[in-house]
Scaffold this motif. Structure first.
Motif, PDB file in Angstrom:
ATOM      1  N   ARG A  77       0.832  -1.221   0.000  1.00  0.00           N
ATOM      2  CA  ARG A  77       0.000   0.000   0.000  1.00  0.00           C
ATOM      3  C   ARG A  77       0.862   1.265   0.000  1.00  0.00           C
ATOM      4  N   LEU A  78       2.172   1.113   0.038  1.00  0.00           N
ATOM      5  CA  LEU A  78       3.066   2.275   0.037  1.00  0.00           C
ATOM      6  C   LEU A  78       3.219   2.827  -1.373  1.00  0.00           C
ATOM      7  N   GLY A  79       2.767   4.067  -1.577  1.00  0.00           N
ATOM      8  CA  GLY A  79       2.970   4.771  -2.836  1.00  0.00           C
ATOM      9  C   GLY A  79       4.193   5.673  -2.732  1.00  0.00           C
ATOM     10  N   PRO A  80       4.227   6.767  -3.465  1.00  0.00           N
ATOM     11  CA  PRO A  80       5.400   7.642  -3.441  1.00  0.00           C
ATOM     12  C   PRO A  80       5.506   8.442  -2.142  1.00  0.00           C
ATOM     13  N   ILE A  81       6.713   8.907  -1.871  1.00  0.00           N
ATOM     14  CA  ILE A  81       6.942   9.885  -0.802  1.00  0.00           C
ATOM     15  C   ILE A  81       6.869  11.271  -1.436  1.00  0.00           C
ATOM     16  N   LEU A  82       6.087  12.138  -0.818  1.00  0.00           N
ATOM     17  CA  LEU A  82       5.930  13.513  -1.310  1.00  0.00           C
ATOM     18  C   LEU A  82       6.814  14.444  -0.490  1.00  0.00           C
ATOM     19  N   TRP A  83       7.790  15.065  -1.163  1.00  0.00           N
ATOM     20  CA  TRP A  83       8.677  16.047  -0.531  1.00  0.00           C
ATOM     21  C   TRP A  83       8.172  17.432  -0.931  1.00  0.00           C
ATOM     22  N   GLN A  84       7.555  18.122   0.022  1.00  0.00           N
ATOM     23  CA  GLN A  84       6.903  19.404  -0.268  1.00  0.00           C
ATOM     24  C   GLN A  84       7.753  20.553   0.277  1.00  0.00           C
ATOM     25  N   PHE A  85       8.005  21.526  -0.591  1.00  0.00           N
ATOM     26  CA  PHE A  85       8.845  22.663  -0.211  1.00  0.00           C
ATOM     27  C   PHE A  85       8.009  23.928  -0.075  1.00  0.00           C
TER      28      PHE A  85
END
Length: 246
Positions: A105-113
């Motif tokens: 169930r792990l999708g992408p990691i979102l790195w938000q700036f």
């Protein structure tokens, strides 16, 4: 082989959705399962604000059906800093908190700036080198959400491609709408839902997002999330796009 298109929202705990998206009387602890029954993805917001327990990730995974995936928003302590190249310790803490308990169930990691973060090629390149390809043997995929116009730069797009990271496409009034290079998956955050529109975006706009997703799926998995804007309409927008995709 075409990728899978997943469509969702940001988080699952939002009081105004009760009685509009969630049926009256649905227990709060059952809201994630309800999202799993009606949508195909969601972003986890809690990880942006603090560390979670491995058991929490395992429970979230159990609540949703096969095929559903979570995008995990990276800790603000990784991205909200003056020198990104010094984020190694924070990144390790974030990645190793137990996200692998999400399993398939792990999708992408979102790195938000932050919108104030400007593009510095050397520092951003150093940051990208810190992003791990795996955690406990589980492959990780990274998506970069940048919000300053200085990132509208071929050098940034090349850095992201070379790191294998997707550049988030944002539909927003003041963030740049960037189309990254093909890295085997894509990620869109659609942030201009309107309250007067029952499905947040008009049917024509929803059809446009569905067409964009279909086109991108030729290159791999696609993640599209309806967030912010008139957030109360986000679940209806996501459901409408799932219908439009057939």
């Amino acid at each position: 082989m075409a990728g899978r298109i997943r469509v969702g929202i940001g988080g699952w705990t939002y009081e105004p959705w009760r009685g509009i998206f969630y049926p009256d009387g649905l227990r709060q602890k059952d809201e994630l399962a309800y999202v799993g029954q009606h949508l195909t993805a969601t972003e986890i917001n809690a990880t942006y604000y603090g560390t979670q327990k491995p058991a929490t990730f395992a429970n979230w995974a159990k609540a949703v059906p096969d095929g559903f995936q979570f995008a995990v928003k990276a800790s603000r302590f990784c991205t909200n800093r003056r020198v990104l190249g010094e984020a190694g310790e924070s990144i390790a803490k974030f990645v190793n908190q137990g996200i692998v308990e999400l399993g398939d169930r792990l999708g992408p990691i979102l790195w938000q700036f932050m919108p104030t973060k400007t593009f510095d090629a050397e520092d951003f390149g150093a940051f990208l080198k810190l992003l791990p390809a795996k955690a406990a043997g589980v492959p990780l995929r990274h998506a970069l959400e940048v919000r300053h116009e200085s990132f509208d730069d071929p050098d940034f797009l090349t850095l992201a491609r070379d790191a294998g990271a997707a550049v988030v496409f944002a539909d927003h009034g003041s963030y740049p709408a960037l189309h990254g290079h093909d890295v085997g998956f894509s990620y869109a955050r659609l942030m201009r839902t309107r309250e007067e529109e029952p499905t947040g975006y008009s049917p024509k706009e929803i059809a446009g997002w569905a067409a964009m997703a279909r086109e991108q799926s030729a290159h791999g998995d696609v993640y599209a999330f309806f967030i912010s804007g008139a957030k109360v309409r986000a679940p209806a927008a996501a459901q409408a796009m799932i219908v439009a995709l057939g």
